[in-house]
Design a protein around this motif. Structure first.
Motif, PDB file in Angstrom:
ATOM      1  N   ILE A  63       0.837  -1.205   0.000  1.00  0.00           N
ATOM      2  CA  ILE A  63       0.000   0.000   0.000  1.00  0.00           C
ATOM      3  C   ILE A  63       0.873   1.257   0.000  1.00  0.00           C
ATOM      4  N   ARG A  64       1.928   1.247   0.814  1.00  0.00           N
ATOM      5  CA  ARG A  64       2.823   2.416   0.869  1.00  0.00           C
ATOM      6  C   ARG A  64       3.506   2.645  -0.471  1.00  0.00           C
ATOM      7  N   ASN A  65       3.864   1.596  -1.159  1.00  0.00           N
ATOM      8  CA  ASN A  65       4.527   1.743  -2.454  1.00  0.00           C
ATOM      9  C   ASN A  65       3.563   2.214  -3.534  1.00  0.00           C
ATOM     10  N   ALA A  66       2.299   1.822  -3.415  1.00  0.00           N
ATOM     11  CA  ALA A  66       1.311   2.202  -4.428  1.00  0.00           C
ATOM     12  C   ALA A  66       0.777   3.606  -4.214  1.00  0.00           C
ATOM     13  N   SER A  67       0.690   4.039  -2.962  1.00  0.00           N
ATOM     14  CA  SER A  67       0.173   5.368  -2.662  1.00  0.00           C
ATOM     15  C   SER A  67       0.717   5.814  -1.320  1.00  0.00           C
ATOM     16  N   CYS A  68       0.811   7.088  -1.124  1.00  0.00           N
ATOM     17  CA  CYS A  68       1.371   7.599   0.119  1.00  0.00           C
ATOM     18  C   CYS A  68       0.246   8.038   1.047  1.00  0.00           C
ATOM     19  N   PRO A  69      -0.050   7.278   2.100  1.00  0.00           N
ATOM     20  CA  PRO A  69      -1.098   7.694   3.041  1.00  0.00           C
ATOM     21  C   PRO A  69      -0.665   8.938   3.802  1.00  0.00           C
ATOM     22  N   ASP A  70      -1.649   9.658   4.315  1.00  0.00           N
ATOM     23  CA  ASP A  70      -1.355  10.859   5.102  1.00  0.00           C
ATOM     24  C   ASP A  70      -0.889  10.512   6.501  1.00  0.00           C
ATOM     25  N   MET A  71      -1.217   9.284   6.939  1.00  0.00           N
ATOM     26  CA  MET A  71      -0.846   8.867   8.285  1.00  0.00           C
ATOM     27  C   MET A  71      -0.947   7.349   8.389  1.00  0.00           C
ATOM     28  N   VAL A  72      -0.161   6.753   9.305  1.00  0.00           N
ATOM     29  CA  VAL A  72      -0.189   5.302   9.507  1.00  0.00           C
ATOM     30  C   VAL A  72      -0.327   5.000  10.995  1.00  0.00           C
ATOM     31  N   LEU A  73      -1.264   4.109  11.330  1.00  0.00           N
ATOM     32  CA  LEU A  73      -1.357   3.525  12.668  1.00  0.00           C
ATOM     33  C   LEU A  73      -0.791   2.118  12.558  1.00  0.00           C
ATOM     34  N   LEU A  74       0.332   1.856  13.217  1.00  0.00           N
ATOM     35  CA  LEU A  74       1.112   0.644  12.978  1.00  0.00           C
ATOM     36  C   LEU A  74       1.260  -0.196  14.249  1.00  0.00           C
ATOM     37  N   ASP A  75       0.764  -1.427  14.190  1.00  0.00           N
ATOM     38  CA  ASP A  75       0.899  -2.353  15.310  1.00  0.00           C
ATOM     39  C   ASP A  75       2.350  -2.844  15.400  1.00  0.00           C
ATOM     40  N   ILE A  76       2.820  -3.059  16.591  1.00  0.00           N
ATOM     41  CA  ILE A  76       4.201  -3.531  16.772  1.00  0.00           C
ATOM     42  C   ILE A  76       4.307  -5.037  16.581  1.00  0.00           C
ATOM     43  N   TRP A  77       3.420  -5.798  17.185  1.00  0.00           N
ATOM     44  CA  TRP A  77       3.537  -7.259  17.136  1.00  0.00           C
ATOM     45  C   TRP A  77       2.671  -7.814  16.019  1.00  0.00           C
ATOM     46  N   MET A  78       3.324  -8.301  14.957  1.00  0.00           N
ATOM     47  CA  MET A  78       2.625  -8.897  13.819  1.00  0.00           C
ATOM     48  C   MET A  78       3.341 -10.186  13.430  1.00  0.00           C
ATOM     49  N   PRO A  79       2.645 -11.124  12.794  1.00  0.00           N
ATOM     50  CA  PRO A  79       3.236 -12.450  12.546  1.00  0.00           C
ATOM     51  C   PRO A  79       4.373 -12.467  11.530  1.00  0.00           C
ATOM     52  N   ASP A  80       4.324 -11.638  10.490  1.00  0.00           N
ATOM     53  CA  ASP A  80       5.363 -11.728   9.452  1.00  0.00           C
ATOM     54  C   ASP A  80       6.575 -10.856   9.768  1.00  0.00           C
ATOM     55  N   THR A  81       6.347  -9.565   9.907  1.00  0.00           N
ATOM     56  CA  THR A  81       7.414  -8.620  10.242  1.00  0.00           C
ATOM     57  C   THR A  81       6.874  -7.683  11.305  1.00  0.00           C
ATOM     58  N   ASP A  82       7.627  -7.465  12.382  1.00  0.00           N
ATOM     59  CA  ASP A  82       7.105  -6.602  13.439  1.00  0.00           C
ATOM     60  C   ASP A  82       7.124  -5.140  13.002  1.00  0.00           C
ATOM     61  N   GLY A  83       6.321  -4.332  13.675  1.00  0.00           N
ATOM     62  CA  GLY A  83       6.159  -2.939  13.284  1.00  0.00           C
ATOM     63  C   GLY A  83       7.432  -2.120  13.384  1.00  0.00           C
ATOM     64  N   ILE A  84       8.280  -2.404  14.367  1.00  0.00           N
ATOM     65  CA  ILE A  84       9.543  -1.668  14.515  1.00  0.00           C
ATOM     66  C   ILE A  84      10.440  -1.912  13.296  1.00  0.00           C
ATOM     67  N   THR A  85      10.504  -3.167  12.858  1.00  0.00           N
ATOM     68  CA  THR A  85      11.323  -3.497  11.683  1.00  0.00           C
ATOM     69  C   THR A  85      10.790  -2.795  10.437  1.00  0.00           C
ATOM     70  N   LEU A  86       9.469  -2.789  10.276  1.00  0.00           N
ATOM     71  CA  LEU A  86       8.876  -2.108   9.126  1.00  0.00           C
ATOM     72  C   LEU A  86       9.148  -0.607   9.192  1.00  0.00           C
ATOM     73  N   LEU A  87       9.077  -0.032  10.384  1.00  0.00           N
ATOM     74  CA  LEU A  87       9.374   1.391  10.553  1.00  0.00           C
ATOM     75  C   LEU A  87      10.820   1.684  10.149  1.00  0.00           C
ATOM     76  N   LYS A  88      11.747   0.798  10.540  1.00  0.00           N
ATOM     77  CA  LYS A  88      13.151   0.963  10.160  1.00  0.00           C
ATOM     78  C   LYS A  88      13.325   0.886   8.647  1.00  0.00           C
ATOM     79  N   GLU A  89      12.618  -0.043   8.008  1.00  0.00           N
ATOM     80  CA  GLU A  89      12.691  -0.178   6.544  1.00  0.00           C
ATOM     81  C   GLU A  89      12.252   1.111   5.866  1.00  0.00           C
ATOM     82  N   TRP A  90      11.130   1.645   6.307  1.00  0.00           N
ATOM     83  CA  TRP A  90      10.625   2.877   5.699  1.00  0.00           C
ATOM     84  C   TRP A  90      11.604   4.029   5.899  1.00  0.00           C
ATOM     85  N   ALA A  91      12.184   4.106   7.095  1.00  0.00           N
ATOM     86  CA  ALA A  91      13.130   5.184   7.377  1.00  0.00           C
ATOM     87  C   ALA A  91      14.380   5.056   6.513  1.00  0.00           C
ATOM     88  N   ALA A  92      14.910   3.826   6.384  1.00  0.00           N
ATOM     89  CA  ALA A  92      16.129   3.604   5.597  1.00  0.00           C
ATOM     90  C   ALA A  92      15.899   3.861   4.122  1.00  0.00           C
TER      91      ALA A  92
END
Length: 414
Positions: free
Chosen positions: A40-69
């Motif tokens: 979704i982020r690659n297809a369109s840029c949301p104005d805001m994200v509510l992101l859970d930390i504990w998820m089964p595939d990739t945790d929210g902190i890791t995803l946040l780091k990916e977006w920042a990098a």
């Protein structure tokens, strides 16, 4: 109102938050895991994200780091967790999250966090150039990034061994420290004065084609290499020749031995990662939208298939310039090459010139296509174009004006 992305693996949480925010007039998009959130982020840029930390595939902190990098943290992100700690909240804030909500989330706290987030400007600037960190799903690019970071810890000089259609510039950009100087030595007209290196203290130098250096530039390069430690600089050199070929061409032995005694890394070509090319193209397009060089655009599946099948002898620079041109030329949000009548010419194609034309017109037709091709490969950089075509810059500018061509931006240093 705002477009808000909710990322949570619990369907009950997604539906509850979605209902509340829709009642407030917001447009809500739902993602059940990190993979869907990335798409979704690659297809369109949301104005805001509510992101859970504990998820089964990739945790929210890791995803946040990916977006920042990857330079994709251009929207406010609020982290959510029912099992969080103070350390987790601090880490999320350090990476770039603007707030942290504990579950169960009280209605007023949710609305207050959303209001604050939408009023707040992003604190992390969008990088002007992409890096390998933007492609975590490509195994070859992920491995190259790992090797580059390892090499950077061993040497200030890295020799990038390349082939036609290489990705050396993308690789080199991946080691640049955000906010620090960048200098492409290949864009300079004459030999670079090593005494000016102090103005690039702590920055990065890049040489896009070692083989093109003149005798004076070769001598100058050795002086630059000797000053890397003094000015806290890193130098990445792209080279398509081996040691023996350079020595046979008359290169200075001391320089060749110095270059080839440091860390050497092979850089893949676009042909090597053809299967990842659609992702690469979509990420480049998203980046161009983020830095506002092009309007909001997306590729149709047909267009991506055509880009994947095409050869790219000019490598990353040619692909980047082509995508930018396609996005700027498209009048529709979806770029569909056949429907839009857009044609991406094959750089290796033979351009037809009618033998019925007068000699002057035939020569002018060929010259226009010749310079259009090389302008695209060099992304409008006049200095590199002058080196490649063997023309003095003043003569080159005059020739381009005569042919009605525009070079676009010509980056000397950035």
């Amino acid at each position: 109102m705002a477009k808000i992305l909710i990322v949570d693996d619990e369907i009950g949480i997604r539906e509850l938050l979605s209902e509340i925010l829709r009642d407030e007039g917001h447009d809500v998009i739902l993602a059940e895991d990190a993979a869907r959130a990335r798409a979704i982020r690659n297809a369109s840029c949301p104005d805001m994200v509510l992101l859970d930390i504990w998820m089964p595939d990739t945790d929210g902190i890791t995803l946040l780091k990916e977006w920042a990098a990857a330079g994709q943290l251009t929207m406010p992100v609020v982290m959510m967790s029912g099992h969080g700690t103070i350390d987790t909240a601090v880490e999320a804030t350090r990476i770039g999250a603007i707030d942290y909500l504990e579950k169960p989330i009280a209605l007023q706290k949710l609305l207050s966090a959303v209001k604050r987030g939408l009023q707040r400007q992003p604190t992390i600037p969008i990088p002007t150039a992409l890096t390998l960190a933007a492609f975590p799903d490509s195994m070859p690019l992920r491995e190259l990034y790992r090797c580059l970071r390892q090499a950077a810890g061993q040497s200030r000089l890295i020799l990038l061994q390349t082939g036609p259609g290489h990705l050396a510039e993308l690789a080199a950009r991946s080691l640049q420290t955000p906010g620090m100087p960048w200098l492409d030595l290949g864009t300079l007209d004459n030999a670079y004065d090593p005494t000016r290196l102090n103005t690039f203290q702590g920055g990065q130098l890049y040489l896009s084609a070692l083989e093109r250096l003149s005798r004076s530039q070769q001598k100058n390069l050795l002086s630059i290499v000797e000053r890397l430690e003094r000015y806290d600089l890193r130098l990445l050199v792209a080279c398509g020749s081996n040691r023996e070929e350079l020595l046979a061409a008359g290169w200075d032995t001391a320089l060749v031995e110095r270059l080839f005694s440091h860390v050497m890394l092979g850089v893949p070509t676009l042909a090597d990662i053809r299967g990842d090319l659609p992702e690469l193209a979509c990420r480049i397009l998203r980046h161009l939208v983020d830095i506002k060089e092009v309007p909001l655009r997306r590729f149709s599946p047909t267009a991506l298939s055509q880009l994947r099948r095409r050869d790219w002898p000019g490598g990353y620079g040619e692909l980047y310039a082509t995508i930018r041109n396609l996005a700027q030329a498209s009048t529709e949000e979806e770029i569909n090459l056949p429907e839009n009548g857009l044609h991406v010419p094959d750089a290796s194609a033979t351009y037809p010139v009618s033998f019925e034309l007068p000699l002057r017109e035939a020569r002018e037709t060929f010259e226009r296509m010749y310079f259009e091709h090389h302008l695209r490969l060099e992304r409008g950089n006049i200095t590199r174009l002058a080196q490649k075509t063997g023309l003095e810059r003043t003569h080159l500018y005059r020739k381009l004006r005569q042919l009605g061509l525009h070079s676009g931006r010509s980056h000397e240093e950035n």
